[in-house]
Design a protein around this motif. Sequence first.
Motif, PDB file in Angstrom:
ATOM      1  N   ILE A 250      -7.577  47.878  67.260  1.00  0.00           N
ATOM      2  CA  ILE A 250      -6.537  47.984  66.802  1.00  0.00           C
ATOM      3  C   ILE A 250      -5.957  46.615  66.787  1.00  0.00           C
ATOM      4  O   ILE A 250      -5.727  46.136  67.926  1.00  0.00           O
ATOM      5  CB  ILE A 250      -5.261  48.377  67.743  1.00  0.00           C
ATOM      6  CG1 ILE A 250      -5.834  50.120  67.693  1.00  0.00           C
ATOM      7  CG2 ILE A 250      -4.034  48.815  67.037  1.00  0.00           C
ATOM      8  CD1 ILE A 250      -5.083  50.910  68.668  1.00  0.00           C
TER       9      ILE A 250
ATOM     10  N   SER B 127      -2.127  44.202  65.475  1.00  0.00           N
ATOM     11  CA  SER B 127      -1.206  44.035  65.102  1.00  0.00           C
ATOM     12  C   SER B 127      -0.506  42.275  65.145  1.00  0.00           C
ATOM     13  O   SER B 127      -1.066  41.878  65.307  1.00  0.00           O
ATOM     14  CB  SER B 127       0.249  44.594  66.317  1.00  0.00           C
ATOM     15  OG  SER B 127       0.052  44.180  67.624  1.00  0.00           O
TER      16      SER B 127
ATOM     17  N   ASP C  47       1.841  40.917  67.909  1.00  0.00           N
ATOM     18  CA  ASP C  47       1.614  41.029  68.978  1.00  0.00           C
ATOM     19  C   ASP C  47      -0.107  41.273  69.054  1.00  0.00           C
ATOM     20  O   ASP C  47      -0.294  42.528  69.684  1.00  0.00           O
ATOM     21  CB  ASP C  47       2.100  41.957  69.680  1.00  0.00           C
ATOM     22  CG  ASP C  47       2.497  41.707  70.888  1.00  0.00           C
ATOM     23  OD1 ASP C  47       1.316  40.322  71.168  1.00  0.00           O
ATOM     24  OD2 ASP C  47       2.637  42.405  72.195  1.00  0.00           O
TER      25      ASP C  47
ATOM     26  N   ALA D 276      -2.656  45.090  71.238  1.00  0.00           N
ATOM     27  CA  ALA D 276      -3.460  45.753  71.123  1.00  0.00           C
ATOM     28  C   ALA D 276      -4.877  45.206  71.972  1.00  0.00           C
ATOM     29  O   ALA D 276      -6.044  46.323  72.147  1.00  0.00           O
ATOM     30  CB  ALA D 276      -3.928  45.158  70.135  1.00  0.00           C
TER      31      ALA D 276
ATOM     32  N   ARG E 276      -3.804  54.464  61.942  1.00  0.00           N
ATOM     33  CA  ARG E 276      -3.191  54.270  62.319  1.00  0.00           C
ATOM     34  C   ARG E 276      -1.617  54.726  62.070  1.00  0.00           C
ATOM     35  O   ARG E 276      -0.647  54.319  62.594  1.00  0.00           O
ATOM     36  CB  ARG E 276      -3.197  53.286  60.773  1.00  0.00           C
ATOM     37  CG  ARG E 276      -2.103  52.443  59.913  1.00  0.00           C
ATOM     38  CD  ARG E 276      -2.608  52.052  58.506  1.00  0.00           C
ATOM     39  NE  ARG E 276      -3.756  51.166  57.911  1.00  0.00           N
ATOM     40  CZ  ARG E 276      -4.736  51.765  57.684  1.00  0.00           C
ATOM     41  NH1 ARG E 276      -4.870  53.062  57.266  1.00  0.00           N
ATOM     42  NH2 ARG E 276      -5.756  51.081  57.227  1.00  0.00           N
TER      43      ARG E 276
ATOM     44  N   GLU F  14       1.022  53.223  63.955  1.00  0.00           N
ATOM     45  CA  GLU F  14       2.317  52.877  63.477  1.00  0.00           C
ATOM     46  C   GLU F  14       3.853  53.068  64.525  1.00  0.00           C
ATOM     47  O   GLU F  14       4.546  52.541  64.600  1.00  0.00           O
ATOM     48  CB  GLU F  14       2.654  53.027  62.003  1.00  0.00           C
ATOM     49  CG  GLU F  14       1.600  52.268  60.704  1.00  0.00           C
ATOM     50  CD  GLU F  14       1.830  52.811  59.967  1.00  0.00           C
ATOM     51  OE1 GLU F  14       2.331  54.317  59.497  1.00  0.00           O
ATOM     52  OE2 GLU F  14       1.308  52.716  58.736  1.00  0.00           O
TER      53      GLU F  14
ATOM     54  N   TYR G  71       3.070  50.200  66.918  1.00  0.00           N
ATOM     55  CA  TYR G  71       3.255  48.972  66.744  1.00  0.00           C
ATOM     56  C   TYR G  71       3.275  48.273  65.693  1.00  0.00           C
ATOM     57  O   TYR G  71       3.751  49.079  65.081  1.00  0.00           O
ATOM     58  CB  TYR G  71       1.394  48.968  66.846  1.00  0.00           C
ATOM     59  CG  TYR G  71       0.729  48.442  68.476  1.00  0.00           C
ATOM     60  CD1 TYR G  71       1.190  47.614  69.427  1.00  0.00           C
ATOM     61  CD2 TYR G  71       0.078  49.569  68.044  1.00  0.00           C
ATOM     62  CE1 TYR G  71       0.743  48.459  70.675  1.00  0.00           C
ATOM     63  CE2 TYR G  71      -0.675  50.556  69.966  1.00  0.00           C
ATOM     64  CZ  TYR G  71       0.096  49.308  70.691  1.00  0.00           C
ATOM     65  OH  TYR G  71      -0.655  50.000  72.251  1.00  0.00           O
ATOM     66  N   ASN G  72       4.183  46.995  65.466  1.00  0.00           N
ATOM     67  CA  ASN G  72       4.093  46.416  63.815  1.00  0.00           C
ATOM     68  C   ASN G  72       2.722  46.602  62.895  1.00  0.00           C
ATOM     69  O   ASN G  72       2.223  45.487  63.787  1.00  0.00           O
ATOM     70  CB  ASN G  72       5.605  45.573  63.912  1.00  0.00           C
ATOM     71  CG  ASN G  72       5.558  45.553  63.122  1.00  0.00           C
ATOM     72  OD1 ASN G  72       5.886  45.823  61.951  1.00  0.00           O
ATOM     73  ND2 ASN G  72       6.518  43.744  62.430  1.00  0.00           N
ATOM     74  N   LYS G  73       2.858  47.399  62.013  1.00  0.00           N
ATOM     75  CA  LYS G  73       2.085  46.916  60.798  1.00  0.00           C
ATOM     76  C   LYS G  73       0.850  46.801  61.873  1.00  0.00           C
ATOM     77  O   LYS G  73      -0.141  46.016  61.145  1.00  0.00           O
ATOM     78  CB  LYS G  73       1.746  45.893  59.974  1.00  0.00           C
ATOM     79  CG  LYS G  73       3.628  45.836  59.212  1.00  0.00           C
ATOM     80  CD  LYS G  73       3.946  45.321  58.228  1.00  0.00           C
ATOM     81  CE  LYS G  73       5.025  45.060  57.627  1.00  0.00           C
ATOM     82  NZ  LYS G  73       4.868  44.087  56.853  1.00  0.00           N
ATOM     83  N   PRO G  74       0.377  48.060  62.087  1.00  0.00           N
ATOM     84  CA  PRO G  74      -1.381  48.009  62.818  1.00  0.00           C
ATOM     85  C   PRO G  74      -1.918  48.049  62.144  1.00  0.00           C
ATOM     86  O   PRO G  74      -1.965  48.727  60.985  1.00  0.00           O
ATOM     87  CB  PRO G  74      -1.053  48.560  63.407  1.00  0.00           C
ATOM     88  CG  PRO G  74      -0.035  49.767  63.270  1.00  0.00           C
ATOM     89  CD  PRO G  74       0.765  49.313  62.419  1.00  0.00           C
ATOM     90  N   SER G  75      -3.719  47.057  62.332  1.00  0.00           N
ATOM     91  CA  SER G  75      -4.407  47.098  60.863  1.00  0.00           C
ATOM     92  C   SER G  75      -4.956  47.750  61.828  1.00  0.00           C
ATOM     93  O   SER G  75      -6.185  47.446  63.240  1.00  0.00           O
ATOM     94  CB  SER G  75      -5.016  45.937  60.764  1.00  0.00           C
ATOM     95  OG  SER G  75      -6.075  45.964  59.908  1.00  0.00           O
TER      96      SER G  75
END
Length: 267
Positions: free
Chosen positions: A66, A68, A70, A74, A133, A137, A140-144
């Motif tokens: 994960i 993010s 930040d 993650a 995801r 969300e 976290y802000n816009k997690p990949s």
Amino acid sequence: MKQHFTPYTFKNLLILALVLVLSACASTKKVTYFQDIPLAGQSQIKEMAQFTEPVIQSDDILTINIFSIDPQSALVINQASSLQTLGANSAANTNQQQIMGFLVDKNGEVEIVGIGKVKLAGLTTYQAKALIREKAETLYNKPSIEVRFANFKVTVLGEVNRPAVYTMPNEKVTFLDALGLAGDLTIFGRRENVILIRDHAGKKEFIRFDLNSTEFLNSPYFYLKQNDVIYIEPNKGKAASLNAARTQTYAIIGSALSVLVVLFSRL
């Protein structure tokens, strides 16, 4: 000088003649792949097997990352869950290779720190990524998200040069890929009757392939799934070679006994 043939020499010559006859009778027709392809010109296979993504099952181990904005938060999630799974594997068997990742439990779930339990069994890795995801969300802000199999393994047994359990680097693995990793079939492998063993719905499926024909290239079993087992049966040449070795052993024992009989008769 006149040469005398002893019984031992005669038996060795007989064995040698037998091996030569068996070798002469062997045909390349039994060891050549794709014999129905024309010897000259260009040829195409009309239909090829369609690849379907494997689904996640219980006892699979997944690599889940994960990312993010930040990265530190993650990183804590990834490390905590990976180390937890690694410790469980170490306690179970310290002799096996350690695989870091998320273990899918008997309920088909994985537990991710901060997110909780997520049911992934029955999903592809793409579907699992979308589900994680959605849950991430909220934290976290816009997690990949990245999801991959960490233990996509295939077992190759029988008449191959390197029988072993192989962990595949990706999910799109063909029958030929596995045979290539195992060093191909030996000269004694039955190419017309290769067996694939697959777990399906709690039962074992047994599928037979003929590598001499291109027909198996459009089989729905051409692409492998995790935990598949390939078994290569020995052909008649293997039995003949074992019988020749056994015959030679008997000949040596018989010659030794003959010598002993002669020696005792002269005492």
